[in-house]
Design a protein around this motif. Sequence first.
Motif, PDB file in Angstrom:
ATOM      1  N   PRO A 105       0.977  -1.134  -0.011  1.00 54.01           N
ATOM      2  CA  PRO A 105       0.104  -0.039   0.026  1.00 54.01           C
ATOM      3  C   PRO A 105       0.964   1.231   0.060  1.00 54.01           C
ATOM      4  N   GLU A 106       2.000   1.250   0.430  1.00 52.40           N
ATOM      5  CA  GLU A 106       3.095   2.374   0.192  1.00 52.40           C
ATOM      6  C   GLU A 106       3.409   2.769  -1.079  1.00 52.40           C
ATOM      7  N   ILE A 107       3.112   1.987  -2.003  1.00 57.32           N
ATOM      8  CA  ILE A 107       3.718   2.210  -3.245  1.00 57.32           C
ATOM      9  C   ILE A 107       2.921   3.195  -3.990  1.00 57.32           C
ATOM     10  N   LYS A 108       3.338   4.415  -4.693  1.00 51.51           N
ATOM     11  CA  LYS A 108       2.377   5.449  -5.025  1.00 51.51           C
ATOM     12  C   LYS A 108       2.462   5.451  -6.651  1.00 51.51           C
ATOM     13  N   THR A 109       3.811   5.078  -7.305  1.00 51.46           N
ATOM     14  CA  THR A 109       3.939   5.155  -8.684  1.00 51.46           C
ATOM     15  C   THR A 109       4.404   3.563  -9.099  1.00 51.46           C
ATOM     16  N   ILE A 110       3.736   3.009 -10.156  1.00 50.50           N
ATOM     17  CA  ILE A 110       4.373   1.810 -10.494  1.00 50.50           C
ATOM     18  C   ILE A 110       4.709   2.083 -11.934  1.00 50.50           C
ATOM     19  N   PHE A 111       6.055   1.788 -12.209  1.00 46.09           N
ATOM     20  CA  PHE A 111       6.669   1.768 -13.580  1.00 46.09           C
ATOM     21  C   PHE A 111       6.325   0.780 -14.179  1.00 46.09           C
ATOM     22  N   LEU A 112       5.623   0.615 -15.542  1.00 46.96           N
ATOM     23  CA  LEU A 112       5.697  -0.397 -16.407  1.00 46.96           C
ATOM     24  C   LEU A 112       6.745  -0.319 -17.311  1.00 46.96           C
ATOM     25  N   VAL A 113       7.784  -1.324 -17.341  1.00 44.45           N
ATOM     26  CA  VAL A 113       8.956  -1.390 -18.265  1.00 44.45           C
ATOM     27  C   VAL A 113       8.882  -2.343 -19.139  1.00 44.45           C
ATOM     28  N   SER A 114       8.925  -1.861 -20.466  1.00 39.58           N
ATOM     29  CA  SER A 114       8.912  -2.948 -21.493  1.00 39.58           C
ATOM     30  C   SER A 114      10.335  -3.366 -21.620  1.00 39.58           C
ATOM     31  N   SER A 115      10.431  -4.558 -22.318  1.00 42.03           N
ATOM     32  CA  SER A 115      11.546  -5.292 -22.445  1.00 42.03           C
ATOM     33  C   SER A 115      11.786  -5.811 -24.315  1.00 42.03           C
ATOM     34  N   CYS A 116      12.586  -6.336 -24.291  1.00 43.41           N
ATOM     35  CA  CYS A 116      12.684  -6.925 -25.645  1.00 43.41           C
ATOM     36  C   CYS A 116      11.557  -7.744 -26.168  1.00 43.41           C
ATOM     37  N   PRO A 117      11.308  -8.865 -25.210  1.00 38.78           N
ATOM     38  CA  PRO A 117      10.030  -9.563 -25.796  1.00 38.78           C
ATOM     39  C   PRO A 117       8.752  -8.792 -25.660  1.00 38.78           C
ATOM     40  N   SER A 118       8.570  -7.760 -24.742  1.00 37.16           N
ATOM     41  CA  SER A 118       7.294  -7.209 -24.955  1.00 37.16           C
ATOM     42  C   SER A 118       7.169  -6.442 -26.189  1.00 37.16           C
ATOM     43  N   GLU A 119       8.184  -5.919 -26.350  1.00 41.58           N
ATOM     44  CA  GLU A 119       8.365  -4.880 -27.750  1.00 41.58           C
ATOM     45  C   GLU A 119       8.297  -5.694 -28.921  1.00 41.58           C
ATOM     46  N   VAL A 120       8.834  -6.840 -28.736  1.00 42.96           N
ATOM     47  CA  VAL A 120       8.645  -7.814 -30.378  1.00 42.96           C
ATOM     48  C   VAL A 120       7.198  -8.216 -30.534  1.00 42.96           C
ATOM     49  N   ILE A 121       6.428  -8.498 -29.311  1.00 45.06           N
ATOM     50  CA  ILE A 121       5.045  -8.917 -29.445  1.00 45.06           C
ATOM     51  C   ILE A 121       4.082  -7.491 -29.504  1.00 45.06           C
ATOM     52  N   LYS A 122       4.696  -6.403 -29.445  1.00 44.47           N
ATOM     53  CA  LYS A 122       4.106  -5.085 -29.721  1.00 44.47           C
ATOM     54  C   LYS A 122       2.956  -5.045 -28.402  1.00 44.47           C
ATOM     55  N   LEU A 123       3.117  -5.442 -27.251  1.00 47.72           N
ATOM     56  CA  LEU A 123       2.656  -5.070 -26.171  1.00 47.72           C
ATOM     57  C   LEU A 123       2.660  -3.627 -25.838  1.00 47.72           C
ATOM     58  N   ASP A 124       1.496  -3.005 -26.049  1.00 44.05           N
ATOM     59  CA  ASP A 124       1.170  -1.478 -25.701  1.00 44.05           C
ATOM     60  C   ASP A 124       1.143  -1.208 -24.224  1.00 44.05           C
ATOM     61  N   LEU A 125       2.331  -1.081 -23.713  1.00 47.48           N
ATOM     62  CA  LEU A 125       2.343  -0.891 -22.262  1.00 47.48           C
ATOM     63  C   LEU A 125       1.859   0.659 -21.902  1.00 47.48           C
ATOM     64  N   GLY A 126       1.990   1.396 -22.996  1.00 51.40           N
ATOM     65  CA  GLY A 126       1.314   3.111 -22.869  1.00 51.40           C
ATOM     66  C   GLY A 126      -0.181   2.947 -22.372  1.00 51.40           C
ATOM     67  N   ASN A 127      -0.894   2.023 -23.278  1.00 55.67           N
ATOM     68  CA  ASN A 127      -2.277   1.875 -23.276  1.00 55.67           C
ATOM     69  C   ASN A 127      -2.416   1.316 -21.784  1.00 55.67           C
ATOM     70  N   ALA A 128      -1.859   0.254 -21.564  1.00 51.93           N
ATOM     71  CA  ALA A 128      -2.025  -0.360 -20.169  1.00 51.93           C
ATOM     72  C   ALA A 128      -1.905   0.555 -19.019  1.00 51.93           C
ATOM     73  N   ALA A 129      -1.021   1.558 -19.204  1.00 53.24           N
ATOM     74  CA  ALA A 129      -0.654   2.294 -18.015  1.00 53.24           C
ATOM     75  C   ALA A 129      -1.908   3.375 -17.874  1.00 53.24           C
ATOM     76  N   ARG A 130      -2.290   3.710 -19.053  1.00 51.06           N
ATOM     77  CA  ARG A 130      -3.528   4.695 -18.991  1.00 51.06           C
ATOM     78  C   ARG A 130      -4.755   3.889 -18.536  1.00 51.06           C
ATOM     79  N   ARG A 131      -4.862   2.718 -18.885  1.00 54.56           N
ATOM     80  CA  ARG A 131      -6.160   1.782 -18.645  1.00 54.56           C
ATOM     81  C   ARG A 131      -5.980   1.678 -17.010  1.00 54.56           C
TER      82      ARG A 131
END
Length: 427
Positions: A105-131
Motif C-alpha cells: 500500500p505504500e507504493i504510489k507509482t508503478i513503472f511498467l517497463v517494457s523489454s525486448c520480448p514485450s516490444e517484439v510482440i508489440k504489447l502496448d504498455l502505454g495503453n496499459a498504463a492509461r487503463r
Amino acid sequence: MNGAVLARDAAAPAVALTARQERGQRAVFCGLTSIIWLHRKIQDAFFLVVGSRTCAHLIQSAAGVMIFAEPRFATAILQDRDLAGLADCNEELDRVIAQVVARRPEIKTIFLVSSCPSEVIKLDLGNAARRLGHQYQGSVRFVDYSGSGIETTFTQGEDSCLQSLVAELPETAGSAPELLVAGTLSDIVEDQFARLFTALGIGPVHFFPARSAVDLPAVGSNTRVLLAQPYLNETARALQKRGATLLQAPFPLGAEGSLEWLRSAARAWQVDPTEFERVTAAPLARARRAVARQREALAGRRIFFLPDSQLELPLARFVQRECGMELVEVGTPYLDQQLLGAEAALLPRDLCITEGQNLDRQLDRVRRDRPDLTVCGLGIANPLEAEGLRTKWSIELMFTPIQGFDQAGDLAGLFTRPLARESRLEV
Ligand code: SF4
C-alpha cells in the motif's frame, strides 16, 4: 528534435567534439539495469518489468550484491501462450498489478517497463498504463517506459524513465527562476549539493528524480535545468520542450567539474563571484587534497575507455586534467554535442574519440596499445584481465556516489585500485 525551438543557456561555449563512428557488435547491458539505482533512489516506486526469464535473471544478478527485505521490482514473465494472444497478456498484467497494489500500500507509482520480448510482440504498455491509471485513480500513478535492449543501453534506461516522468510534471505557476537538477544522485550527494545551493542563495532547487515519486517538480519557462548525469539526452529535450532552459556546464565529477557545475547555476542566479569563491573555497580545497593523494599512482598512466555508460567523456576529462593520466582512446555509445559542449572545451583538441561500438576492432586496439587501465563493461573485463590487462567496470561507477567535491577523492580511488592490485601482483 521535431523542429521545436529549444532554449539554451546563452553562456554555452560553442565547442564541438569530433568522433570517429564505429558500428558493429555491441556488448552493453540493456536499460533494465538502471532499475537497480532508480528504485534505490525513488523509495515509493515499484518497477514492473514485462519480460522474459532472461530479463528477470538480469535484474536479479545486477541487484545480487544488495539484500532487500522486499525489493520494489519484479518481472511479469511472458509465457509462450502470451505470444499468441495479447488479451491474455493484459489480463495477466492486471492480475500482477492487483497483487502488487494489495501487498504494497505504500507504493504510489508503478513503472511498467517494457523489454525486448514485450516490444517484439508489440504489447502496448502505454495503453496499459492509461487503463490502469483509470482503474486505480487517485491511489497509484502508472508510468510506462522502455528498458529493452533493442532500444536502450544501461544508462539510457534512466533517460527513458525520466523522459516518461517529464510528461507527468505539473506546469510552473510563477515566473521566478527555479533550478531543476536532473539525473539520479545518491541521497548523500543530493544533500551536499542542496547545502551548497542554499549557501549560495540559489533556489528553489528540485532534484529529479526525487526520493518520493509523488514529489514531482513543476516545470516551465522559469525552469533552469542543471544535468547531473551526461546520458539524459531525451530527458533534457523533453524538459526543453516544456520551456525549460538547459544550463551548460561540465558534469560534477572531480573538483573542477563540481566547481564549474555549481558556477553555471551561480551565473544563472547572478551570485556575486566573490561570494561564490568564499562558499566553494573549503570543499574545493578538500576535493583537491583528496585527489592529490591518488594522483601519484595515476599520473602518466595510460587509460582507454570502451563505450558503455556515456560517462566516458566527463571521466576522461577528470582523469586527464586532475589525475594526470594519458588518454589513449575514449569511446562513448552516443555523443550528444548539446550536453557535452562544456566538457569539450576542457578536453584535449587531438583526443581520439569513437562513437558507437565495434567490439572486435576496439578490443584489437586495446591489445595493440596495451593501456595501463581499460574502463569497460563487465563481460569484456575478464578476458582482458586474463591477458594481463587491468580493467575497471564502468557499471561500478553507477553504483558508487562519485559526484561532488566530497566524492572526488573516492572517484580517483576507483581508478587507483586496479593499478594498486597490479603492483601487489607484481611483487
Ligand atoms: Fe535481455 Fe532484452 Fe530482457 Fe534486456 S530487455 S534482459 S536485453 S531480453
